[in-house]
Design an enzyme around this catalytic site. Structure first.
Site, PDB file in Angstrom:
ATOM      1  CD  GLU A 110      72.352  36.466  92.818  1.00 50.39           C
ATOM      2  OE1 GLU A 110      73.432  36.685  93.350  1.00 50.39           O
ATOM      3  OE2 GLU A 110      71.965  37.038  91.782  1.00 50.39           O
ATOM      4  CB  CYS A 130      76.455  29.107  85.423  1.00 54.34           C
ATOM      5  SG  CYS A 130      76.076  29.023  83.661  1.00 54.34           S
ATOM      6  CB  CYS A 134      79.819  34.155  80.538  1.00 52.01           C
ATOM      7  SG  CYS A 134      78.669  33.162  79.582  1.00 52.01           S
ATOM      8  CB  CYS A 137      78.671  35.868  84.097  1.00 50.77           C
ATOM      9  SG  CYS A 137      77.292  35.269  85.088  1.00 50.77           S
ATOM     10  CB  SER A 210      67.734  34.029  78.555  1.00 49.02           C
ATOM     11  OG  SER A 210      68.961  34.571  78.188  1.00 49.02           O
ATOM     12  CB  SER A 233      73.054  35.059  75.911  1.00 47.96           C
ATOM     13  OG  SER A 233      71.988  35.074  76.805  1.00 47.96           O
ATOM     14  CG  LEU A 234      74.881  37.172  69.107  1.00 53.01           C
ATOM     15  CD1 LEU A 234      74.901  35.728  68.643  1.00 53.01           C
ATOM     16  CD2 LEU A 234      74.227  38.044  68.032  1.00 53.01           C
ATOM     17  CG  ASN A 309      74.363  46.143  86.181  1.00 48.87           C
ATOM     18  OD1 ASN A 309      74.366  47.366  86.094  1.00 48.87           O
ATOM     19  ND2 ASN A 309      73.276  45.415  86.069  1.00 48.87           N
ATOM     20  CB  CYS A 352      73.219  37.243  86.587  1.00 47.59           C
ATOM     21  SG  CYS A 352      73.125  35.479  86.707  1.00 47.59           S
TER      22      CYS A 352
HETATM   23  S1  SF4 Z   1      75.940  34.722  81.677  1.00 48.97           S
HETATM   24 FE1  SF4 Z   1      74.462  33.054  81.975  1.00 48.97          FE
HETATM   25  S2  SF4 Z   1      75.386  31.336  80.863  1.00 48.97           S
HETATM   26 FE2  SF4 Z   1      77.056  32.814  81.183  1.00 48.97          FE
HETATM   27  S3  SF4 Z   1      78.020  32.157  83.123  1.00 48.97           S
HETATM   28 FE3  SF4 Z   1      76.454  33.695  83.641  1.00 48.97          FE
HETATM   29  S4  SF4 Z   1      74.634  32.494  84.140  1.00 48.97           S
HETATM   30 FE4  SF4 Z   1      76.032  31.143  83.008  1.00 48.97          FE
END
Ligand code: SF4
Length: 366
Positions: A110, A130, A134, A137, A210, A233-234, A309, A352
């Site tokens: 994307e 990825c 996370c 995500c 990031s 990204s904390l 989101n 994302c």
């Molecule tokens: S937040 Fe970023 S690092 Fe974490 S899984 Fe999604 S894309 Fe990957």
């Protein structure tokens, strides 16, 4: 470079590579400059439309150079002006051991264009899927399918630059799919092109990388010649909560990350951005804000608060507005510079990886 292994990808080439290409194919040396003007300045990628290039030279380009490696398979527009593209990559380079992906089977990424009155920001992906995973995500849901090349990253700017009625991209953030620092060489090569006067000419301070945090890679970035803005990204006030959100937090503490960021600040003079995704009931309480302030005080940083989101199928909820306000007030009272990031593109699968995730679900057999 190219002819032994097939056509080469334009967006992967530096000016020196383009000169080599011209030599190899018996093309005039000034063609490289002409091509860069057509592509980076005018957005023209079809040699047939490059009016000052002769017929023979045009034929060579058609046979030996690929200008666009991806095809747009999805395009969404939000009423707030945000636009999102889903790009399917032809023959994406994969990591050894990873399968070659069939078209539409998840080799998509994307790219998002976020406009304001004063800027047009491109949010680009650095990987297909990825590796971090996370838990909040959509991008990490299927793991890593492959790395994007430098050219594929740059091509995303080209694609976003030429959306209708948008105007040129002014800022670039590596906040799309993937962990940019785990695809270090492609990302830094892409940044060279994005930053170069012969490329898109976007200044270092308008380019943000990031990362969830790889201290070794942050230290490598310290030595990179282009001092981009670094965002960490904390997402958690302490290691315990962070480990429940970010699997890689098992291997690195917040303290180690802050040390590496401190080094980055000392070398580049760039303030660090601490990204903090607010998740209802998980990390949005006043005690979390107080704990976060202790970390933020150790480093010259801005705290960027992001409202989650929601992603269908994931257990997290968007924080309540009053909790977000109280969180920010607490930080401000403790003299931490903090902003709440405006929510953009909420009507177009804003999280994302969400559009790609939905596209993959659609093509999966029932
Ligand atoms: S937040 Fe970023 S690092 Fe974490 S899984 Fe999604 S894309 Fe990957």
């Amino acid at each position: 470079m190219t002819t032994e292994t097939g056509p080469c990808a334009f967006f992967d080439l530096t000016p020196d590579d383009l000169s080599d290409f011209c030599r190899q194919h018996d093309l005039p040396h000034f063609l490289g400059t002409q091509l860069r003007e057509w592509v980076y300045d005018k957005g023209v990628t079809d040699p047939e439309n490059m009016t000052n290039i002769s017929g023979r030279n045009c034929d060579v380009l058609v046979d030996h150079m690929i200008f666009e490696q991806g095809s747009v398979t999805g395009h969404q527009c939000d009423s707030d002006g945000t636009q999102k593209l889903l790009i399917d990559w032809d023959q994406p380079p994969t990591k050894p051991g990873l399968p070659i992906l069939e078209s539409g089977a998840g080799r998509e990424t994307e790219s998002v264009m976020i406009p304001t009155d004063t800027r047009k920001t491109a949010c680009v992906s650095s990987q297909i899927g990825c590796p971090v995973g996370c838990t909040f995500c959509a991008s990490g849901l299927g793991g890593l399918d492959g790395n994007l090349s430098a050219g594929m990253i740059v091509e995303q700017i080209h694609r976003l630059n030429h959306l209708e009625d948008v105007g040129r991209i002014t800022n670039v953030v590596f906040m799309g799919m993937g962990e940019p620092l785990s695809n270090f060489s492609a990302v830094t090569n892409a940044i060279r092109t994005i930053n170069a006067p012969w490329g898109y000419g976007i200044s270092a301070r308008k380019i943000t990388v990031s990362t969830v945090g790889l201290p070794g890679a942050i230290r490598k970035l310290v030595d990179f010649e282009i001092p981009v803005t670094l965002a960490l990204s904390l997402h958690a006030p302490n290691d315990e909560i962070r480990r429940t959100l970010i699997p890689w937090a098992d291997y690195v503490t917040i303290e180690e990350l802050i040390d590496a960021c401190q080094e980055y600040f000392q070398k580049t003079g760039r303030e660090i951005t601490l990204e903090y995704l607010l998740l209802r009931g998980i990390n949005d309480k006043i005690e979390h804000a107080r704990e976060l302030a202790l970390t933020a005080k150790n480093i010259r940083a801005n705290v960027n608060l992001i409202r989650y989101n929601e992603v269908p199928g994931l257990p997290y909820e968007r924080p309540r507005s009053e909790d977000v306000r109280r969180f920010q007030e607490t930080l401000r009272k403790l003299h931490i510079n903090t902003h709440i990031r405006a929510s953009r593109g909420r009507n177009i699968a804003a999280a994302c990886g969400q559009l790609r995730h939905e596209s993959r679900r659609e093509i999966k057999p029932a």
